[in-house]
Design a protein around this motif. Structure first.
Motif, PDB file in Angstrom:
ATOM      1  N   THR A   1       8.574  30.383   8.670  1.00  0.00           N
ATOM      2  CA  THR A   1       8.092  29.272   9.073  1.00  0.00           C
ATOM      3  C   THR A   1       6.654  29.663   9.871  1.00  0.00           C
ATOM      4  N   GLU A   2       6.555  30.770  10.835  1.00  0.00           N
ATOM      5  CA  GLU A   2       5.699  30.866  11.710  1.00  0.00           C
ATOM      6  C   GLU A   2       4.546  30.995  11.276  1.00  0.00           C
ATOM      7  N   VAL A   3       4.358  31.464   9.673  1.00  0.00           N
ATOM      8  CA  VAL A   3       3.078  31.418   8.799  1.00  0.00           C
ATOM      9  C   VAL A   3       2.573  30.062   8.742  1.00  0.00           C
ATOM     10  N   LEU A   4       3.261  28.870   8.677  1.00  0.00           N
ATOM     11  CA  LEU A   4       2.643  27.684   8.373  1.00  0.00           C
ATOM     12  C   LEU A   4       1.808  27.217   9.776  1.00  0.00           C
ATOM     13  N   ALA A   5       2.390  27.749  11.004  1.00  0.00           N
ATOM     14  CA  ALA A   5       1.652  27.557  12.207  1.00  0.00           C
ATOM     15  C   ALA A   5       0.534  28.066  12.296  1.00  0.00           C
ATOM     16  N   HIS A   6       0.473  29.543  12.081  1.00  0.00           N
ATOM     17  CA  HIS A   6      -0.781  30.280  11.982  1.00  0.00           C
ATOM     18  C   HIS A   6      -1.763  29.773  11.160  1.00  0.00           C
ATOM     19  N   LEU A   7      -1.019  29.295   9.764  1.00  0.00           N
ATOM     20  CA  LEU A   7      -2.254  28.720   8.886  1.00  0.00           C
ATOM     21  C   LEU A   7      -3.043  27.473   9.377  1.00  0.00           C
ATOM     22  N   ALA A   8      -2.300  26.555   9.822  1.00  0.00           N
ATOM     23  CA  ALA A   8      -2.740  25.506  10.354  1.00  0.00           C
ATOM     24  C   ALA A   8      -3.728  25.704  11.503  1.00  0.00           C
ATOM     25  N   HIS A   9      -3.464  26.504  12.305  1.00  0.00           N
ATOM     26  CA  HIS A   9      -4.311  26.915  13.602  1.00  0.00           C
ATOM     27  C   HIS A   9      -5.378  27.538  12.846  1.00  0.00           C
ATOM     28  N   LYS A  10      -5.655  28.427  12.017  1.00  0.00           N
ATOM     29  CA  LYS A  10      -6.602  29.019  11.424  1.00  0.00           C
ATOM     30  C   LYS A  10      -7.598  27.979  10.985  1.00  0.00           C
ATOM     31  N   TYR A  11      -7.171  27.227  10.332  1.00  0.00           N
ATOM     32  CA  TYR A  11      -8.018  26.101   9.430  1.00  0.00           C
ATOM     33  C   TYR A  11      -8.314  24.824  10.126  1.00  0.00           C
ATOM     34  N   TYR A  12      -7.826  24.807  11.622  1.00  0.00           N
ATOM     35  CA  TYR A  12      -8.142  23.741  12.445  1.00  0.00           C
ATOM     36  C   TYR A  12      -9.557  23.534  13.021  1.00  0.00           C
ATOM     37  N   LYS A  13     -10.242  22.309  12.691  1.00  0.00           N
ATOM     38  CA  LYS A  13     -11.591  22.261  13.107  1.00  0.00           C
ATOM     39  C   LYS A  13     -11.767  21.103  13.813  1.00  0.00           C
TER      40      LYS A  13
END
Length: 604
Positions: free
Chosen positions: A122-134
């Motif tokens: 699940t932790e990859v989902l948090a990092h992915l959302a953070h990476k693409y958050y603008k």
């Protein structure tokens, strides 16, 4: 299965989320947590254990927007650090499902500078959302999930705005509409105290919740129009998703549990089985001279099917032992022996003790279990989790068929490593296995007919279940299920043993369930049916959909879809489960809590 909840509105969110999670605790109960938005700061509290354990640790978390989770571990032990929510920067996420390409995403995100603190996918989902958050959470979720392979129901919280965003693929998710407040949950159970107006989400849909309303989008960001439905169930019925008993609900859940047990573990293109937590080397697999399966009850019956599979597919001599007997048998084991322990709970006392005994002989060990982080899982070197989710009914149903699937996967895995199965055969078998959920749904669509037959014979004092070869273990399991929950005396036999005693008990008052699917022993099975009919028995045959001959010899035929011969035990299992359930229901028995029995036997 895990439980997800989310809320945006004007009320204090913590008691709402806690109450909702308690109603979802049947979906998972090994850890729990909340993420609450307070003055543009996300506060997180989580712990291993049940919701009650979380309540004792909750600080004074004020806020009117948040997400919560109750976990059923599938990757990573049930610890506080692995509990949800998981956080990356200004974003928190809770998730139900399995990320198949977790390792690939993990390596990429690590290279991008992200740090991982848990063992969960699940932790990859948090990092992915953070990476693409603008500044746009919906867009960040979409872009992140486009990189994900697998199944998910996920809810996201961002410190920048009072909103919850949730997405679904192959895991259930339902939104609830209130007045000045809106909700998200894995199941309507969590919503009914606050609203009965719900929207069922479909795969590749996203919802954005605010206090003012809900907006739905597809994965291109386009708006989607959704229909609001009004739920008529009460809370008690909702916990069972409208089913009268958990057992019937769990019989129906086999469509999902088998899919989940297969998910990410088969490649139809290469014909390979992928079992990441089986660490045996190719040489060790090739050098195996013997497999010993140890188990109790329903798991023992699953092990009997495993014997056929390991011997016929992988060419490995296999024995099956009752755990409580194995412990005191002075077994002959060596370094070329693999001991496979099967336990739904992972806490079966006799199976754990037998596994410890086996380890003293220096043999390899492997567990098949449904629960991550249990005693059994810590005792062994290798493991296959069945991913069936929590099972509330005492009589095992979905956990049994998931164990069968795990055994199929293992036997094919060993057969390929030992070069006992060619690629074409493996591909055909894996494609057929992927079709099993749909075939089970076809059987469930015929449940009224099965219920009618069960009611017809429900006053019988004795029942017999007959099977040969691969279906013999299912005959044993069918008899076990019937006597467990209906209290009708039932026996399962290898049909060839009829003349060696059981035939003396056959009469016109004795229903006989004959498992007569297509196989190399089909003609022999028909002869056995004729033998019991000659003694006036009433015969219920479970046969293939294209079998038009069997009707001549029996009183009732229950048809199952046409499948690979090896896979019929999965389908016949569902039929005998429905027969047992419907018989008990006709007799008014306490199906989910049969007398004198417990879900998990944790003492000798």
């Amino acid at each position: 299965m895990c439980g997800i909840v989310g809320y945006v509105g004007t009320r204090q969110v913590t008691p709402i989320l806690i109450d909702a999670l308690k109603r979802l605790e049947y979906r998972g109960y090994d850890s729990a947590g909340l993420a609450i938005l307070t003055d543009k700061v996300i506060s997180v509290c989580k712990t291993e254990g049940k919701i009650a354990d979380l309540e004792t640790k909750l600080p004074d978390m004020k806020g009117t927007c948040g997400i919560g989770h109750t976990r059923w571990a599938t990757q990573g032990a049930p610890t506080t650090v692995n509990a949800h929510p998981h956080v990356s920067g200004n974003i928190a996420v809770v998730h139900n499902g399995i990320i198949e390409n977790y390792q690939e995403l993990y390596d990429w995100l690590k290279a991008e500078g992200y740090e991982f603190v848990s063992e969960t996918d699940t932790e990859v989902l948090a990092h992915l959302a953070h990476k693409y958050y603008k500044g746009d959470l919906v867009r960040a979720v979409i872009e992140g999930l486009k990189k994900v392979k697998g199944s998910y129901a996920a809810a996201y919280l961002c410190s920048d705005s009072k909103t919850v965003v949730a997405a679904r693929k192959e895991s259930p998710l339902v939104a609830g509409a209130g007045k000045g407040e809106n909700f998200i949950a894995s199941d309507v159970t969590a919503l009914l105290k606050n609203t009965r107006d719900v929207v069922y989400m479909q795969d590749f849909e996203i919802v954005q919740l605010t206090g003012e309303g809900m907006q739905f989008f597809d994965f291109d960001g386009n708006p989607v129009k959704k229909k609001t439905e009004t739920i008529e169930w009460n809370i008690e019925a909702a916990e069972k998703s409208g089913y009268p008993h958990f057992m019937l609900k769990e019989i129906h859940e086999q469509v999902t549990s088998i899919h989940d047990t297969l998910l990410g573990r088969i490649s139809e293109l290469s014909g390979e089985v992928i079992l990441g937590e089986v660490t045996l080397s190719i040489d060790e697999i090739k050098d195996l001279e013997r497999i010993v399966i140890i188990a109790c009850g329903t798991s023992y019956n699953a092990g009997l099917l495993g014997r056929y599979l390991f011997e016929s597919l992988a060419g490995i001599h296999t024995d099956v032992e009752i755990s409580s007997e194995f412990r005191y048998a002075n077994p002959v084991l060596s370094g070329s022996t693999l001991v496979i322990a099967i336990s739904q709970s992972g806490e079966t006392a006799d199976t754990i003790a037998a596994t410890r005994e086996a380890k003293t002989y220096g043999c390899h060990t492997l567990a098949i279990t449904n629960v991550v982080g249990t005693t059994l899982s810590r005792e062994v070197e290798n493991i296959v989790y069945t991913r069936a989710g929590p099972e509330i009914g005492v009589a095992a149903t979905k956990t049994f068929t998931s164990q069968l699937i795990a055994l199929y996967l293992l036997s094919i895995y060993f057969a390929r490593k030992r070069k006992k199965m060619d690629v074409d055969r493996s591909k055909r078998l894996l494609v057929s296995m992927k079709q099993l959920p749909g075939m089970i749904q076809q059987i469930l669509n015929n449940k009224e007919f099965i219920q009618k037959q069960a009611k017809r014979f429900s006053n019988a004092r004795d029942y017999f279940f007959l099977g040969r070869s691969l279906n013999f273990p299912i005959a044993l399991e069918g008899a076990l299920k019937l006597k467990e929950i209906s209290y009708i005396h039932a026996e399962g036999y290898a049909a060839g043993e009829l003349k060696h005693g059981p035939l003396a008990l056959i009469s016109k008052e004795t229903p006989v369930v004959a498992l007569a699917t297509r196989s190399s022993t089909y003609d022999k099975m028909v002869n056995n049916i004729k033998e019991v009919k000659a003694r006036s028995a009433q015969v219920i045959a479970i046969a293939c959909a294209d079998d038009n001959e069997i009707d001549k010899y029996v009183d009732v035929v229950i048809k199952v879809p046409i499948a690979d011969e090896l896979l019929y035990p999965v389908l016949t299992s569902v039929v005998v489960q429905l027969l047992a359930y419907s018989s008990a229901d006709a007799l008014g028995c306490p199906i989910d809590k049969p007398r004198n029995l417990a879900k998990s036997v944790t003492v000798e």
